[in-house]
Design a protein around this motif. Structure first.
Motif, PDB file in Angstrom:
ATOM      1  N   TYR A  61       0.723  -0.831   0.095  1.00 42.44           N
ATOM      2  CA  TYR A  61       0.085  -0.295  -0.241  1.00 42.44           C
ATOM      3  C   TYR A  61       0.716   1.278   0.044  1.00 42.44           C
ATOM      4  O   TYR A  61       1.339   1.175   0.705  1.00 42.44           O
ATOM      5  CB  TYR A  61      -0.885   0.195   1.047  1.00 42.44           C
ATOM      6  CG  TYR A  61      -2.092  -1.304   1.310  1.00 42.44           C
ATOM      7  CD1 TYR A  61      -2.710  -1.022   0.351  1.00 42.44           C
ATOM      8  CD2 TYR A  61      -1.812  -1.814   2.562  1.00 42.44           C
ATOM      9  CE1 TYR A  61      -4.113  -2.156   1.059  1.00 42.44           C
ATOM     10  CE2 TYR A  61      -3.048  -3.042   2.398  1.00 42.44           C
ATOM     11  CZ  TYR A  61      -3.802  -3.161   2.003  1.00 42.44           C
ATOM     12  OH  TYR A  61      -4.556  -3.959   2.245  1.00 42.44           O
ATOM     13  N   ALA A 114       2.504  -5.661   2.635  1.00 31.73           N
ATOM     14  CA  ALA A 114       1.567  -5.950   3.651  1.00 31.73           C
ATOM     15  C   ALA A 114       1.959  -7.342   2.876  1.00 31.73           C
ATOM     16  O   ALA A 114       1.635  -8.448   4.072  1.00 31.73           O
ATOM     17  CB  ALA A 114       0.307  -5.485   3.272  1.00 31.73           C
ATOM     18  N   SER A 137      -3.946  -9.048  14.011  1.00 35.05           N
ATOM     19  CA  SER A 137      -4.325  -8.916  13.408  1.00 35.05           C
ATOM     20  C   SER A 137      -3.476  -7.460  13.036  1.00 35.05           C
ATOM     21  O   SER A 137      -2.411  -7.330  13.235  1.00 35.05           O
ATOM     22  CB  SER A 137      -5.082  -7.914  15.028  1.00 35.05           C
ATOM     23  OG  SER A 137      -6.016  -6.416  14.561  1.00 35.05           O
ATOM     24  N   GLY A 138      -3.580  -7.902  11.476  1.00 32.54           N
ATOM     25  CA  GLY A 138      -2.828  -6.468  10.749  1.00 32.54           C
ATOM     26  C   GLY A 138      -1.685  -7.473   9.701  1.00 32.54           C
ATOM     27  O   GLY A 138      -0.713  -6.774   9.632  1.00 32.54           O
ATOM     28  N   CYS A 139      -1.610  -8.456   9.893  1.00 27.95           N
ATOM     29  CA  CYS A 139      -0.829  -9.548   9.446  1.00 27.95           C
ATOM     30  C   CYS A 139      -0.703  -9.809   7.722  1.00 27.95           C
ATOM     31  O   CYS A 139      -0.154 -10.452   7.097  1.00 27.95           O
ATOM     32  CB  CYS A 139      -0.489 -11.018   9.914  1.00 27.95           C
ATOM     33  SG  CYS A 139      -1.959 -12.123   9.719  1.00 27.95           S
ATOM     34  N   GLY A 140      -1.901  -9.529   7.234  1.00 29.64           N
ATOM     35  CA  GLY A 140      -2.050  -9.267   6.343  1.00 29.64           C
ATOM     36  C   GLY A 140      -3.196 -10.065   4.996  1.00 29.64           C
ATOM     37  O   GLY A 140      -2.810 -10.550   4.270  1.00 29.64           O
ATOM     38  N   LYS A 141      -4.204 -11.156   6.425  1.00 29.41           N
ATOM     39  CA  LYS A 141      -4.803 -11.768   5.875  1.00 29.41           C
ATOM     40  C   LYS A 141      -6.426 -11.111   5.057  1.00 29.41           C
ATOM     41  O   LYS A 141      -6.442 -12.088   3.892  1.00 29.41           O
ATOM     42  CB  LYS A 141      -5.762 -12.758   7.159  1.00 29.41           C
ATOM     43  CG  LYS A 141      -5.065 -12.960   8.594  1.00 29.41           C
ATOM     44  CD  LYS A 141      -5.968 -13.686   9.577  1.00 29.41           C
ATOM     45  CE  LYS A 141      -6.594 -12.400  10.564  1.00 29.41           C
ATOM     46  NZ  LYS A 141      -5.804 -11.649  10.893  1.00 29.41           N
ATOM     47  N   SER A 142      -6.486  -9.886   5.062  1.00 33.52           N
ATOM     48  CA  SER A 142      -8.058 -10.064   4.659  1.00 33.52           C
ATOM     49  C   SER A 142      -7.027  -9.301   2.500  1.00 33.52           C
ATOM     50  O   SER A 142      -7.414  -9.126   1.952  1.00 33.52           O
ATOM     51  CB  SER A 142      -8.443  -8.254   5.135  1.00 33.52           C
ATOM     52  OG  SER A 142      -9.039  -9.190   6.290  1.00 33.52           O
ATOM     53  N   THR A 143      -5.860  -8.737   3.644  1.00 28.34           N
ATOM     54  CA  THR A 143      -5.376  -8.042   2.323  1.00 28.34           C
ATOM     55  C   THR A 143      -4.943  -9.553   1.030  1.00 28.34           C
ATOM     56  O   THR A 143      -5.419  -9.389   0.086  1.00 28.34           O
ATOM     57  CB  THR A 143      -4.646  -7.499   2.449  1.00 28.34           C
ATOM     58  OG1 THR A 143      -4.145  -6.117   3.269  1.00 28.34           O
ATOM     59  CG2 THR A 143      -2.938  -7.190   1.192  1.00 28.34           C
ATOM     60  N   ARG A 167      -8.174 -10.450  -0.692  1.00 32.16           N
ATOM     61  CA  ARG A 167      -8.707  -9.482  -1.171  1.00 32.16           C
ATOM     62  C   ARG A 167      -8.317  -9.866  -2.696  1.00 32.16           C
ATOM     63  O   ARG A 167      -8.391  -9.355  -4.007  1.00 32.16           O
ATOM     64  CB  ARG A 167      -8.328  -8.503  -1.177  1.00 32.16           C
ATOM     65  CG  ARG A 167      -9.349  -7.996  -0.475  1.00 32.16           C
ATOM     66  CD  ARG A 167      -9.721  -6.394   0.169  1.00 32.16           C
ATOM     67  NE  ARG A 167      -8.554  -5.728   0.943  1.00 32.16           N
ATOM     68  CZ  ARG A 167      -8.310  -5.084   2.159  1.00 32.16           C
ATOM     69  NH1 ARG A 167      -9.564  -5.277   3.055  1.00 32.16           N
ATOM     70  NH2 ARG A 167      -7.108  -4.911   1.679  1.00 32.16           N
ATOM     71  N   ILE A 219      -8.876   0.115  -3.963  1.00 31.57           N
ATOM     72  CA  ILE A 219      -7.994   0.229  -3.219  1.00 31.57           C
ATOM     73  C   ILE A 219      -6.444   1.607  -3.653  1.00 31.57           C
ATOM     74  O   ILE A 219      -6.471   0.809  -4.472  1.00 31.57           O
ATOM     75  CB  ILE A 219      -7.303   0.027  -2.039  1.00 31.57           C
ATOM     76  CG1 ILE A 219      -8.466  -0.705  -1.505  1.00 31.57           C
ATOM     77  CG2 ILE A 219      -6.498   0.721  -0.975  1.00 31.57           C
ATOM     78  CD1 ILE A 219      -7.785  -2.020  -0.277  1.00 31.57           C
TER      79      ILE A 219
HETATM   80  N1  LIG Z   1      -6.585   0.259   2.559  1.00 33.76           N
HETATM   81  C1  LIG Z   1      -5.714  -0.119   3.045  1.00 33.76           C
HETATM   82  N2  LIG Z   1      -4.481   0.987   2.931  1.00 33.76           N
HETATM   83  C2  LIG Z   1      -3.268   0.833   3.229  1.00 33.76           C
HETATM   84  N3  LIG Z   1      -3.112   0.199   4.377  1.00 33.76           N
HETATM   85  C3  LIG Z   1      -3.925  -1.043   4.883  1.00 33.76           C
HETATM   86  C4  LIG Z   1      -5.038  -1.151   3.841  1.00 33.76           C
HETATM   87  N4  LIG Z   1      -5.787  -2.275   5.159  1.00 33.76           N
HETATM   88  C5  LIG Z   1      -4.749  -2.725   5.090  1.00 33.76           C
HETATM   89  N5  LIG Z   1      -3.891  -2.207   5.100  1.00 33.76           N
HETATM   90  C6  LIG Z   1      -2.429  -2.404   6.237  1.00 33.76           C
HETATM   91  O1  LIG Z   1      -1.542  -3.363   5.908  1.00 33.76           O
HETATM   92  C7  LIG Z   1      -1.760  -4.572   6.721  1.00 33.76           C
HETATM   93  C8  LIG Z   1      -2.440  -5.738   7.161  1.00 33.76           C
HETATM   94  O2  LIG Z   1      -3.824  -5.806   7.353  1.00 33.76           O
HETATM   95  P1  LIG Z   1      -4.910  -6.506   6.879  1.00 33.76           P
HETATM   96  O3  LIG Z   1      -4.712  -7.598   5.277  1.00 33.76           O
HETATM   97  O4  LIG Z   1      -6.172  -5.822   6.579  1.00 33.76           O
HETATM   98  O5  LIG Z   1      -4.789  -7.337   8.086  1.00 33.76           O
HETATM   99  P2  LIG Z   1      -5.638  -8.694   8.509  1.00 33.76           P
HETATM  100  O6  LIG Z   1      -6.666  -8.713   8.058  1.00 33.76           O
HETATM  101  O7  LIG Z   1      -5.081  -9.993   9.491  1.00 33.76           O
HETATM  102  O8  LIG Z   1      -5.766  -7.824   9.960  1.00 33.76           O
HETATM  103  C9  LIG Z   1      -1.545  -3.583   8.140  1.00 33.76           C
HETATM  104  O9  LIG Z   1      -0.331  -2.865   7.942  1.00 33.76           O
HETATM  105  C10 LIG Z   1      -2.538  -2.429   7.338  1.00 33.76           C
HETATM  106  O10 LIG Z   1      -2.730  -1.416   8.015  1.00 33.76           O
END
Ligand SMILES: Nc1ncnc2c1ncn2[C@@H]1O[C@H](COP(=O)(O)OP(=O)(O)O)[C@@H](O)[C@H]1O
Ligand SMILES: [Mg+2]
Length: 253
Positions: free
Chosen positions: A16, A21, A41-47, A50, A59
């Motif tokens: 990002y 990430a 939390s914040g380890c990149g699972k949702s990223t 997606r 994004i």
């Molecule tokens: N839309 C975004 N823009 C910028 N940074 C993002 C965005 N979404 C997630 N991040 C960053 O990417 C990293 C991984 O986040 P995320 O994938 O949401 O983790 P998880 O789902 O494991 O909690 C985090 O540091 C988060 O702050």
């Protein structure tokens, strides 16, 4: 082998802007299986989730290298039809997000967009999807009523039905039960077990018991790195990596 894997992720990196990430993620996903993505939390699972249907395209400032193959084709090729990709690889989110319309119209919405017009065919699709999502019996007498009147757990199954209605083959679920009560959670878990015969499911969960209960394969992420992936029972009884063991035994996260 392409035949064996529904999805093949190779050397995937995502940033990002300046913030990386995901780092060199490699993962193969078998069809008709449930893969759980776990990690703090914040380890990149949702990223990561997606990246599997290019939701990160929405994004700004995201850069991605490496490849994600679905049915052997790299979805990051410039000529990929992203609308058709997202129909094949659909997503359910953390909070149920039904449209403010009737239960029927929520389900018929996607098929209508994709060109299904005939009332009898739409009726069939609505019944089939709600049945698959284990919701039909609870809503069949109130299809014309607003979806907003359903309970949270029913709304989440409605969102799953809405996804099934466009006939995907991969279901991405991002913490789909985190806003649900225990009974609704159990229903969604049972549902995912039934659906895996027909679909490939990838589910993010922060609940390790849930991962252990429902998944065939577990992948553990830490700081954007896929530390370890493998058969769920092995991951939870004899993980190969010390960091996995520390996480699943609750030493951090
Ligand atoms: N839309 C975004 N823009 C910028 N940074 C993002 C965005 N979404 C997630 N991040 C960053 O990417 C990293 C991984 O986040 P995320 O994938 O949401 O983790 P998880 O789902 O494991 O909690 C985090 O540091 C988060 O702050
Ligand atoms: Mg997340």
């Amino acid at each position: 082998m392409t035949d064996m894997h529904k999805i093949q992720v190779e050397q995937l990196n995502l940033a990002y802007g300046e913030n990386k990430a995901l780092f060199d993620v490699n993962l193969n996903i078998r069809p008709n299986s449930i893969t759980a993505l776990i990690g703090p939390s914040g380890c990149g699972k949702s990223t990561f989730l997606r990246t599997l249907n290019r939701m990160n395209d929405l994004i700004d400032n995201v850069s991605i290298t490496g490849s994600v193959k679905v049915d052997g084709e790299n979805i990051y090729e410039p000529d990929t039809d992203v609308v058709s990709l997202r129909k094949r690889v659909g997503m359910v989110f953390q909070r149920p997000n039904p449209f403010p319309m009737s239960i029927y119209d929520n389900i018929a919405y996607g098929p209508r967009i994709h060109g299904l017009k005939k009332k009898s065919l739409l009726d069939e699709r609505v019944e089939k999807s709600l049945t698959q999502a284990a919701l039909w019996d609870e809503v069949k007498d109130r299809l014309g009523k607003s979806a907003m009147g359903l309970s949270g757990g029913q709304q989440q199954r409605l969102c799953i039905a809405r996804l099934l209605a466009v006939e995907p083959d991969v279901l991405l679920m991002d913490e789909p039960t985190s806003a649900l009560d225990p009974i609704s959670t159990l229903k969604v878990e049972e549902l995912s077990q039934q659906l895996k015969d027909q679909y490939t499911i990838i589910i993010v969960t922060h609940n390790m018991q849930q991962a252990a209960r429902i998944s065939d394969t577990t992948a553990f992420f830490l700081n954007g790195i896929l530390v370890e992936s493998g058969k769920t029972d092995k991951m939870f009884t004899a993980p190969a990596d010390r960091r996995t063991e520390d996480y699943i035994t609750g030493r951090f996260g």
